[in-house]
Structures are given as C-alpha cells and as structure tokens.
Design an enzyme around this catalytic site. Structure first.
Site, PDB file in Angstrom:
ATOM      1  CE1 TYR A 135      -3.067   3.052   0.615  1.00  0.00           C
ATOM      2  CE2 TYR A 135      -3.825   1.963   2.598  1.00  0.00           C
ATOM      3  CZ  TYR A 135      -3.938   2.995   1.686  1.00  0.00           C
ATOM      4  OH  TYR A 135      -4.909   3.954   1.844  1.00  0.00           O
ATOM      5  CE  LYS A 161      -5.404   1.280  -0.517  1.00  0.00           C
ATOM      6  NZ  LYS A 161      -5.845   2.461  -1.237  1.00  0.00           N
TER       7      LYS A 161
HETATM    8  C1  NAY Z   1      -8.266   2.969   1.969  1.00  0.00           C
HETATM    9  O1  NAY Z   1      -7.267   2.385   2.364  1.00  0.00           O
HETATM   10  O2  NAY Z   1      -9.180   3.276   2.682  1.00  0.00           O
HETATM   11  C2  NAY Z   1      -8.406   3.316   0.578  1.00  0.00           C
HETATM   12  O3  NAY Z   1      -8.090   2.578  -0.281  1.00  0.00           O
HETATM   13  C3  NAY Z   1      -8.980   4.617   0.261  1.00  0.00           C
HETATM   14  C4  NAY Z   1      -8.101   5.444  -0.585  1.00  0.00           C
HETATM   15  C5  NAY Z   1      -8.529   6.873  -0.425  1.00  0.00           C
HETATM   16  N1  NAY Z   1      -7.319   7.585  -0.261  1.00  0.00           N
HETATM   17  C6  NAY Z   1      -7.165   8.595   0.598  1.00  0.00           C
HETATM   18  C7  NAY Z   1      -5.836   9.227   0.683  1.00  0.00           C
HETATM   19  O4  NAY Z   1      -8.033   9.001   1.275  1.00  0.00           O
HETATM   20  O5  NAY Z   1     -10.425   6.541  -1.823  1.00  0.00           O
HETATM   21  C8  NAY Z   1      -9.327   7.374  -1.602  1.00  0.00           C
HETATM   22  C9  NAY Z   1      -9.814   8.768  -1.340  1.00  0.00           C
HETATM   23  O6  NAY Z   1     -10.618   8.835  -0.200  1.00  0.00           O
HETATM   24  C10 NAY Z   1     -10.622   9.279  -2.516  1.00  0.00           C
HETATM   25  O7  NAY Z   1      -9.890   9.093  -3.679  1.00  0.00           O
HETATM   26  C11 NAY Z   1     -10.966  10.745  -2.338  1.00  0.00           C
HETATM   27  O8  NAY Z   1      -9.793  11.520  -2.340  1.00  0.00           O
END
Ligand code: NAY
Length: 291
Positions: A135, A161
């Site tokens: 990740y 990821k």
């Molecule tokens: C996780 O680990 O929860 C995810 O995979 C979510 C990844 C999210 N990243 C961050 C930095 O928040 O889904 C994204 C994010 O919320 C979305 O792109 C809006 O910015």
C-alpha cells in the site's frame, strides 16, 4: 494469485453510539456492498480507520466483514501497523478467516531505514501463505515506493495499491514489473490510472457509485475515452464535496444514509460532520441515488 482487476470498496468500520466496534453492522455493510455490485472488499485501511483500532478490534472487524462477504467477493485485509509483531498477528488471522491477500502501509513514525522497512514486509510475508499488496500512500506515510524498490521483485508481492498522483511513477512500476497487478487508490484518478497500467481500484467512494466506476472501466476498455471521462467527472463531483467536508467522516456519513445502517462517526481525533455540512451531503446522497 487473486485477480486484483476489480472494484474494491475501502469499507467503513461501523461503531455503536458509545464508540465500540459494531460487528453486526460490519457484517451487514459487507453484505450490502456485495448487493450493490462491489467486486471486492478492502478492510481496515485508511477509510476503515485501521490505524485507529486495536489489534483485537481489527481482527473482530475483519472476521465480521468476511462473514458478510461469505466468499462471494474477495476480501483483502489491511494489516499495516508500526510493529512487525502486530502486523504478523493480523496477517495470520487474516489468512485464517479467508482473506485472499494482505496489504500494508510501511511502518511509520520512526523513519525506519529502507532495509528495516523491507525486513518488516518480508517478516509478514514469511508468516503467511497468502500474498501481499503493498500500500503506497506517501501523503500519509512520508515514504514513496519507486519502481526500483527491491520489494517489488519479491514474488510474494502480487500487487501495489497506488495511492499517489504521479502517473509517470505508476507507469514505470507497470513497465518494470509486468508481473505485478496495479490497483488505483485515488478514486478521482481511476481513468488516468487505467491508462497508466492499473487494472483495479480500491477506494472510499466505490460503494456509493459503483455503476459509474464500472462505466469508466467499460468505456475505457472499449476505446471510448470521452465517454469514460463523463463518468469520471460524475465520480469527481461527488469526491469534490466529500473532500471539502472531510473525506472520511463525510463518506461514512453518506454511507450510513445510503445503507440505512448505523455506522457511527469516525473515531477521534476525527470530528463528526459539522451540522452545516449535512445539507450538502444530503444533496450528494440524492444525486448518487438518482444516477
Ligand atoms: C483505503 O485504504 O481506505 C483506501 O483505499 C482509500 C483510498 C482513499 N485515499 C485517501 C488518501 O483518502 O479513496 C481514496 C480517497 O478517499 C478518494 O480518492 C478521495 O480523495
């Protein structure tokens, strides 16, 4: 090797009004995600507030989510902590409850050396028989994963990821490691990430607009970039509002409205969604429900 070319929801972690983990709601939320067409679940990551939960809570959460999914869609367990010992305990449990892979942020806070970070990943991979999805989320960890990282050559690492905005870096990882499955981690970058070599996506907003994500993917694969972008725009209109309010508390609030499940607030230090923002979030709920 699990297929990571899927739309994984970064499932929220329900808590009771008293702030305790709500395993019943977690199971029901996972079941709902299957029903709405989500293709995989990512449990205990950023959206799932994994780093705000104890080891025991994370295990109970994962067990409940796996029970809700009931083998219909794959579950990936985020097992990142800053202690190798804790991550091993989480990874072993994840394997026991049927997770198809584990995933980890690098250990944070102490500024561990690259050798220490690599040893952390290897110790966890040594402890389990399921593969690893690294990740990469440099905005939170302060550590970025470049294409030359030695861990990418470890065959137990099956995917990354990629929650960063450099499409060049993503493309270079794809180019130098054709064996790896790349999974987008910024919902707003799904379409460009497909062009750079990603196949799947893991994100906070997937469960609330999964049909739009599927449309982006279908149009991209059929060679219709303009149509794909129309759907990415729709996704991003929702994200813009969520980010302005505070993405994790806002997304959890919206998800509770959509599912009718009691998800509770995000854990402190996150603050509840401010009252003045709820009108905009209600409009967002209406928009994503209508489309
Ligand atoms: C996780 O680990 O929860 C995810 O995979 C979510 C990844 C999210 N990243 C961050 C930095 O928040 O889904 C994204 C994010 O919320 C979305 O792109 C809006 O910015």
């Amino acid at each position: 090797t699990p297929d990571l070319g899927l739309l994984f929801s970064a499932i929220a972690t329900p808590v009771t009004p008293a702030g305790e983990l709500d395993e019943v709601a977690a199971r029901d939320l996972a079941d709902r995600h299957v029903d709405v067409g989500v293709e995989g679940l990512y449990c205990g990551g950023s959206s799932g507030e994994g780093l705000l939960l104890g080891v025991d809570e994370r295990q109970r959460l994962l067990a409940a989510v796996a029970e809700g999914a009931a083998g219909r869609i794959p579950v990936v367990a985020h097992v990142g902590t800053l202690s190798t010992r804790d991550s091993i305990a989480l990874a072993r449990h994840a394997e026991d409850v049927g997770a198809v892979a584990v995933s980890m942020i690098p250990p944070i806070y102490y500024k561990f050396s690259p050798a220490e970070v690599a040893a952390h990943y290897r110790a966890v991979m040594d402890a389990v028989g399921i593969p690893m999805i690294i990740y990469n989320i440099p905005q939170f960890t302060g550590q970025d994963l470049d294409a030359g990282n030695e861990l990418l050559a470890d065959e137990r690492v099956v995917g990354v990821k990629y929650t960063a905005h450099s499409m060049y870096q993503l493309e270079r990882i794809a180019r130098h490691h054709p064996r790896l499955q790349l999974v987008n981690g910024f919902d707003e970058a799904f379409l460009p990430s497909l062009a750079a070599g990603a196949t799947g996506s893991i994100g906070t907003t997937i469960s609330m607009q999964v049909d739009a994500f599927k449309a982006v993917r279908a149009h991209f694969r059929a060679g219709r970039p303009d149509e794909a972008r129309r759907f990415q725009e729709r996704i991003n209109d929702a994200i813009e509002t969520l980010v302005e309010v505070g993405v994790f508390p806002a997304a959890k609030w919206v998800e509770a409205e959509l599912s009718g499940l009691p998800l509770g607030p995000c854990r402190a230090p996150f603050q509840p969604v401010p009252e003045e923002a709820t009108g905009r979030l209600r409009e967002l709920v209406a928009t994503v429900t209508a489309t």
